[in-house]
Design a protein around this motif. Structure first.
Motif, short mmCIF file in Angstrom:
data_model
loop_
_atom_site.label_atom_id
_atom_site.label_comp_id
_atom_site.label_asym_id
_atom_site.label_seq_id
_atom_site.Cartn_x
_atom_site.Cartn_y
_atom_site.Cartn_z
N LEU A 1 -40.52 -18.35 5.94
CA LEU A 1 -39.68 -17.36 6.62
C LEU A 1 -38.91 -18.00 7.76
O LEU A 1 -37.71 -17.77 7.95
CB LEU A 1 -40.53 -16.21 7.17
CG LEU A 1 -41.05 -15.15 6.21
CD1 LEU A 1 -41.81 -14.10 6.99
CD2 LEU A 1 -39.92 -14.52 5.42
N ARG A 2 -39.62 -18.80 8.55
CA ARG A 2 -39.00 -19.45 9.71
C ARG A 2 -37.84 -20.35 9.26
O ARG A 2 -36.76 -20.33 9.87
CB ARG A 2 -40.04 -20.26 10.49
CG ARG A 2 -39.51 -20.89 11.77
CD ARG A 2 -40.60 -21.58 12.54
NE ARG A 2 -41.58 -20.62 13.03
CZ ARG A 2 -42.80 -20.46 12.53
NH1 ARG A 2 -43.21 -21.21 11.51
NH2 ARG A 2 -43.63 -19.57 13.03
N LYS B 1 -33.61 -11.81 16.48
CA LYS B 1 -33.93 -13.24 16.51
C LYS B 1 -32.84 -14.12 17.12
O LYS B 1 -33.05 -15.32 17.27
CB LYS B 1 -34.21 -13.74 15.09
CG LYS B 1 -35.20 -12.91 14.28
CD LYS B 1 -36.56 -12.79 14.95
CE LYS B 1 -37.56 -12.13 13.99
NZ LYS B 1 -38.77 -11.64 14.65
N HIS B 2 -31.69 -13.56 17.45
CA HIS B 2 -30.63 -14.34 18.08
C HIS B 2 -30.34 -13.79 19.48
O HIS B 2 -30.47 -12.59 19.72
CB HIS B 2 -29.33 -14.31 17.26
CG HIS B 2 -29.36 -15.17 16.04
ND1 HIS B 2 -29.35 -14.66 14.76
CD2 HIS B 2 -29.38 -16.52 15.91
CE1 HIS B 2 -29.37 -15.66 13.88
NE2 HIS B 2 -29.40 -16.80 14.56
N SER C 1 -34.15 -6.20 11.30
CA SER C 1 -35.50 -5.65 11.09
C SER C 1 -36.23 -6.23 9.89
O SER C 1 -37.46 -6.23 9.85
CB SER C 1 -35.42 -4.13 10.97
OG SER C 1 -34.67 -3.75 9.82
N ALA C 2 -35.47 -6.73 8.91
CA ALA C 2 -36.12 -7.29 7.72
C ALA C 2 -37.00 -8.48 8.06
O ALA C 2 -38.04 -8.69 7.42
CB ALA C 2 -35.06 -7.69 6.69
N TRP C 3 -36.61 -9.27 9.06
CA TRP C 3 -37.42 -10.43 9.45
C TRP C 3 -38.75 -9.98 10.04
O TRP C 3 -39.81 -10.49 9.67
CB TRP C 3 -36.67 -11.30 10.45
CG TRP C 3 -35.50 -12.01 9.87
CD1 TRP C 3 -34.18 -11.83 10.18
CD2 TRP C 3 -35.53 -13.02 8.85
NE1 TRP C 3 -33.39 -12.66 9.41
CE2 TRP C 3 -34.19 -13.40 8.59
CE3 TRP C 3 -36.55 -13.63 8.12
CZ2 TRP C 3 -33.85 -14.38 7.65
CZ3 TRP C 3 -36.22 -14.60 7.18
CH2 TRP C 3 -34.89 -14.96 6.95
N MET C 4 -38.70 -9.02 10.96
CA MET C 4 -39.94 -8.57 11.58
C MET C 4 -40.84 -7.87 10.57
O MET C 4 -42.07 -8.03 10.59
CB MET C 4 -39.66 -7.67 12.78
CG MET C 4 -40.91 -7.37 13.60
SD MET C 4 -40.54 -6.53 15.14
CE MET C 4 -39.85 -4.99 14.53
#
Length: 217
Positions: free
Chosen positions: A28-29, A105-106, A130-133
């Motif tokens: 993911l990262r 994230k940015h 929100s998809a990342w979290m």
């Protein structure tokens, strides 16, 4: 699925098209570095992804990376992060056992001379990210999510959540429990910083007590 991920599910995909279907936090990262889900990547130095144990029982969620985080590529390493470290220690919590991330994230900012001043992300950007979290939380499966500030609380718990009124309340969600407090940057801005810091530490002590309670069951 987080509150804002659910709210934005029928809208533009945002970051969702950049999130890998399978993998671990490392995958993911790596994938997040190529995210173009909103326009914030155009001016930020880099994506600042979450960090911490993949099996952390507690996840702390902030708003977005700040100037130092944007430059260094790690969450909570600037002045607010240093205050958070001190507060965690005073509350008896070990940062190394926690997973720390942000709703966005940015780094969003405005330039004033040579300085980059934090600018609150808008709802479109929060939903887009929100998809990342959601992916982070799905992999970690925490028992408790600690929301630092209003943006995080509205992203994780509910869009109408008000930290000023519901601070310290434990909320049961389908996949985990959540609790909200202020963002450490709010403590730095408080007129009476000592009083604000003490209240923040008390909130974090409640987090510790909640985890002890659940461990004892």
């Amino acid at each position: 699925m987080t509150a804002l991920a659910a709210a934005g599910a029928s809208k533009a995909p945002g970051a969702a098209e950049f999130v890998p279907d399978t993998g671990d936090l490392s995958a993911l990262r790596t994938a997040s570095g190529d995210c173009r889900g909103c326009d914030l990547y155009r001016h930020a130095t880099q994506t600042v992804f979450g960090e911490g144990p993949a099996d952390a029982a507690v996840v702390l969620v902030g708003e977005q990376p700040g100037d130092q985080e944007d430059q260094q590529g790690h969450p909570f390493v600037g002045p607010a992060g240093q205050l958070l470290d001190r507060a965690l220690a005073d509350a008896g919590l070990d940062r190394d056992t926690l997973y720390l991330t942000n709703a966005v994230k940015h780094f969003k900012f405005v330039e004033r001379g040579k300085r980059r001043i934090h600018k609150t992300p808008g709802r479109t950007e929060i939903v887009a990210c929100s998809a990342w979290m959601s992916a982070e939380l799905a992999l970690i499966k925490p028992k408790l999510v600690v929301c630092l500030g209003a943006i995080a609380a509205q992203a994780v718990i509910d869009r109408s959540f008000k930290v000023s009124e519901q601070r310290g309340q434990v909320v049961s969600l389908p996949d985990y429990r959540a609790i909200a407090t202020v963002h450490p940057s709010a403590v730095l801005r408080a007129p009476d910083r000592a009083e604000a810091y003490a209240a923040f530490v008390e909130d974090l002590k409640q987090v510790r007590a909640e985890m002890r309670k659940r461990t004892a069951r």
